[in-house]
Structures are given as structure tokens and as C-alpha cells.
Motif scaffolding. Structure first.
Motif, short mmCIF file in Angstrom:
data_model
loop_
_atom_site.label_atom_id
_atom_site.label_comp_id
_atom_site.label_asym_id
_atom_site.label_seq_id
_atom_site.Cartn_x
_atom_site.Cartn_y
_atom_site.Cartn_z
N LYS A 162 0.89 -1.24 0.11
CA LYS A 162 0.06 0.19 -0.01
C LYS A 162 0.64 1.14 -0.02
O LYS A 162 0.68 2.32 -0.62
N LEU A 163 1.83 1.31 0.66
CA LEU A 163 2.67 2.41 0.94
C LEU A 163 3.72 2.69 -0.29
O LEU A 163 3.55 3.88 -0.65
N ALA A 164 4.08 1.68 -0.97
CA ALA A 164 5.18 1.74 -2.00
C ALA A 164 4.43 1.76 -3.29
O ALA A 164 4.91 2.24 -4.38
N PHE A 165 3.38 1.02 -3.46
CA PHE A 165 2.73 0.83 -4.77
C PHE A 165 1.23 1.22 -4.97
O PHE A 165 0.88 1.53 -6.04
N GLY A 166 0.58 1.42 -3.92
CA GLY A 166 -0.93 1.90 -4.04
C GLY A 166 -1.69 1.12 -3.37
O GLY A 166 -1.49 -0.07 -2.74
#
Length: 375
Positions: A162-166
Motif C-alpha cells: 500500500k505504501l510503495a505501490f498503491g
């Protein structure tokens, strides 16, 4: 180099082993208080057997495997036996494949990790800032650190992803089912069997360390908070309300018991991503390419992807931009193969209609007759 692994289950523990073995400084963060207990027995299959052999743990895994017992009865909605199921008909990719409890495999992996790996439980990643000098990480307890690589091995609902890719909705695809598990109390005798009605499977089996109940229910996506245990119990009760035969009332009570061990509920889903690396962040296991419970390949992918990521990244000097094409080229075909297995497992485990259920049961009876004739 400094590597941060988020998640301390099969993927995370495997990654910690390989990165430490290859000479990197490794820290593991895990939201839970320790290794998470319970879960269905899992399979070490196919390419993961080679990974386990190279880790020096294959013999230990084989020694602690769950032995498949005699064929079990298959019941209809009234609790009448209509067929027999022997898991050996479908369970293995090769004769060397091993089924083992999740707890046992996690302990084996943990004990194999080289000294010096730091574990921080009750901790998670609050933020990531990737840059040319590495990934700056802020933790949930306010701590901070900079890492050359961050590995998200934190499951289907991955925080790192969630933090790095969405957002999760961009990558996680509901596979049409929900699964529930619970360890059953030992103060009564439980019949090991599998009951089916269209779109619902209720089973009791020996999970290696005692009896375990499993429910698989066909359902479109349900809007609920996956962290809300009470909401999960209510959903299970709704699914199980369709049947009152056999041991189902007692199983409903077991799932509803707040003190029950090994409770688990989630969607049966797959993770599909165009790429598993972004900058100096990578996701492996269910976070990156969940194959779904019905595939029987989740643990295999977790172990294989951890080894491949660590060895490829190290071989390219910690340059993820250089390592990523080789990593994806080697892993992508195997992920596609493993995820395809889930499409084969669903009609066997959860036939959607009475016609499909009758056809499946007839196939089981034919299998039983052929095996009996060959014995």
C-alpha cells in the motif's frame, strides 16, 4: 547492505534467512507479538523443495510432515455419506511434496536464520520515503532507519504494498470465496469428514496438532473491515446457518468462541501486479503474488520468491534497477503456473451448483473404485 523485511511468516522468514546468509544486515518487523499461530496445513512443493534443500531444512520438514490418513467420508447437506475423498488423489505435484503445519514450518525457518538478524515484534512500518541513498523508514513506535532494500512480506493485506505501490484494490482480486479456520477443542470426538452443499464446504480434519474445522463459502466480495474479528464471526455464522446436519451446530459454536485458538477468516484472493519491485522496495509472497488458498502453492511461492529476490539482488550488487528484469523474467512464469492451480482447485473443493456437486461426487466414487482395484 541493510535490508528491512516486513512480516515474519513463511515469506518473511525465508527472506531473512537468504539475505543474512548472503552477508547483509537484516532487520525483521512484525505487527504481531510473535510468530502468528494456527492456520491450515500448508504444502512445500515443486521448486520450494529445492529451496528447502539449499537452506538445509528439507530433512527437518520431511521429519515433521503431516501424514495423510485414510480416506474420509464426503457428506451431503443431510449428513449422509455420498462419496469418499483421499487427499492423495489431488494434493501433490510430485511424490516428494510435503504437507506440514504452518506453526512447524515457521519454527523450522526461524531456527535456520543465521545469528545477527534482528527481530522487532509489535512493530510495523508507518511510512516509506525511497530515494537515491536508500529507503527512509518511520516505524509505528516512532523509530526511524535507512535501508538499502525494504521487502514487503506482510501478506494479502500488505502495508508495504500500500505504501510503495498503491491501494489494495488495485492489485487484489477476489476469487469468489471466503475461508474460515479454527482449532477444535479436544473435549469431544470429532468426525473427520467433509460436508458439501452448493457453494459451501464444511470440513473437519486432523491438522497435524489436533482437529481443525474449515469452511469455504462461495460469495461475491463483502464490504467489511478485515481487521474486525467480531464482524468475521458474524459472517461465518451467516454462512454456516445454511446447514444444521452433522456436527455443524458444534462447529458454529467453535467458530463463535472468542477463546478458540487458530481462528482465521479472510477472502480467497489472488494478488496480480505488473511488477513486484519499485525503486528499492520489493514485495514477495502473498503481498506480491498470492496464488490463493485453493492453489496449494502459496508457501511454495513465498519460499521460492524469497530466495530468488535475495540471490538476484545480491548478484547485481544491490542495484534493484539492474536486478529487477532478471528477477521478473525468472519468477513470472512460475507465478502464472501456481496461480492457475487455483482454478483447478475451486470446482473440486466448492462446487457451485447441485449439478456440479453431483458430478464431483461421481468423480470421487470413480477415483475410489480405481484405487481399490489397483490396490
Amino acid at each position: 547492505m541493510d535490508v528491512l523485511v516486513s512480516g515474519a511468516s513463511m515469506a518473511g522468514l525465508s527472506a531473512a534467512y537468504w539475505f543474512a546468509r548472503l552477508g547483509h544486515r537484516v532487520r525483521v518487523v512484525e505487527r504481531a507479538e510473535g510468530l502468528r499461530p494456527g492456520g491450515a496445513p500448508i504444502d512445500v512443493r515443486g521448486k520450494a523443495l529445492g529451496t528447502a534443500q539449499r537452506m538445509g531444512i528439507l530433512g527437518t520438514i520431511q521429519a515433521q510432515k503431516v501424514s495423510l490418513i485414510e480416506p474420509g467420508p464426503v457428506l451431503d447437506g443431510a449428513g449422509r455419506q455420498v462419496a469418499t475423498l483421499d487427499l492423495r488423489w489431488f494434493a501433490n505435484e510430485t511424490d516428494e511434496d510435503v504437507e506440514i503445519t504452518r506453526d512447524r514450518l515457521n519454527r523450522i525457518l526461524l531456527e535456520a536464520i543465521p545469528e545477527g538478524v534482528e527481530f522487532r515484534f509489535k512493530a510495523s512500518i508507518a511510512s516509506l520515503a525511497d530515494g537515491p541513498q536508500g529507503v527512509d523508514v518511520t516505524f509505528s513506535d516512532g523509530g526511524q532507519g535507512r535501508y538499502d532494500l525494504v521487502v514487503g512480506a506482510d501478506g494479502l493485506h500488505s502495508n508495504v504494498r500500500k505504501l510503495a505501490f498503491g491501494p489494495e484494490k488495485d492489485y487484489v482480486r477476489h476469487f469468489g470465496h471466503y475461508v474460515a479456520l479454527v482449532d477444535l477443542p479436544s473435549d469431544r470426538d470429532w468426525q473427520r469428514a467433509m460436508l458439501n452443499v452448493p457453494g459451501l464446504t464444511i470440513a473437519v480434519r486432523d491438522a497435524g496438532d489436533g482437529p481443525q474445522a474449515m469452511m469455504l463459502a462461495a460469495s461475491p466480495p463483502i464490504d467489511y473491515d478485515w481487521r474486525d474479528i467480531d464482524a468475521q464471526r458474524r459472517l461465518i455464522a451467516q454462512f454456516l446457518s445454511r446447514v444444521d446436519a452433522w456436527q455443524v451446530p458444534a462447529l458454529r459454536a467453535a467458530f463463535a468462541d472468542p477463546a478458540a485458538r487458530g481462528f482465521y477468516f479472510d477472502s480467497v484472493s489472488q494478488t496480480h501486479m505488473p511488477g513486484w519491485t519499485r525503486g528499492n522496495v520489493a514485495v514477495i509472497g502473498d503481498a506480491g503474488h498470492c496464488a490463493a488458498l485453493l492453489s496449494g502453492m502459496g508457501t511454495t511461492l513465498a519460499m521460492v520468491s524469497a530466495e530468488l529476490l535475495a540471490t538476484t539482488w545480491t548478484a547485481h550488487g544491490g542495484d534493484m534497477a539492474a536486478a529487477s528484469p532478471a528477477y521478473h523474467a525468472q519468477l513470472r512464469p512460475y507465478v502464472a503456473q501456481c496461480q492457475a492451480f487455483a482454478h483447478e482447485g475451486a470446482p473440486i473443493m466448492v462446487p457451485p451448483t447441485q449439478e456440479a456437486l453431483d458430478r464431483r461426487n461421481a468423480e470421487f466414487r470413480a477415483y475410489a473404485a480405481r484405487y481399490a482395484a489397483a490396490a
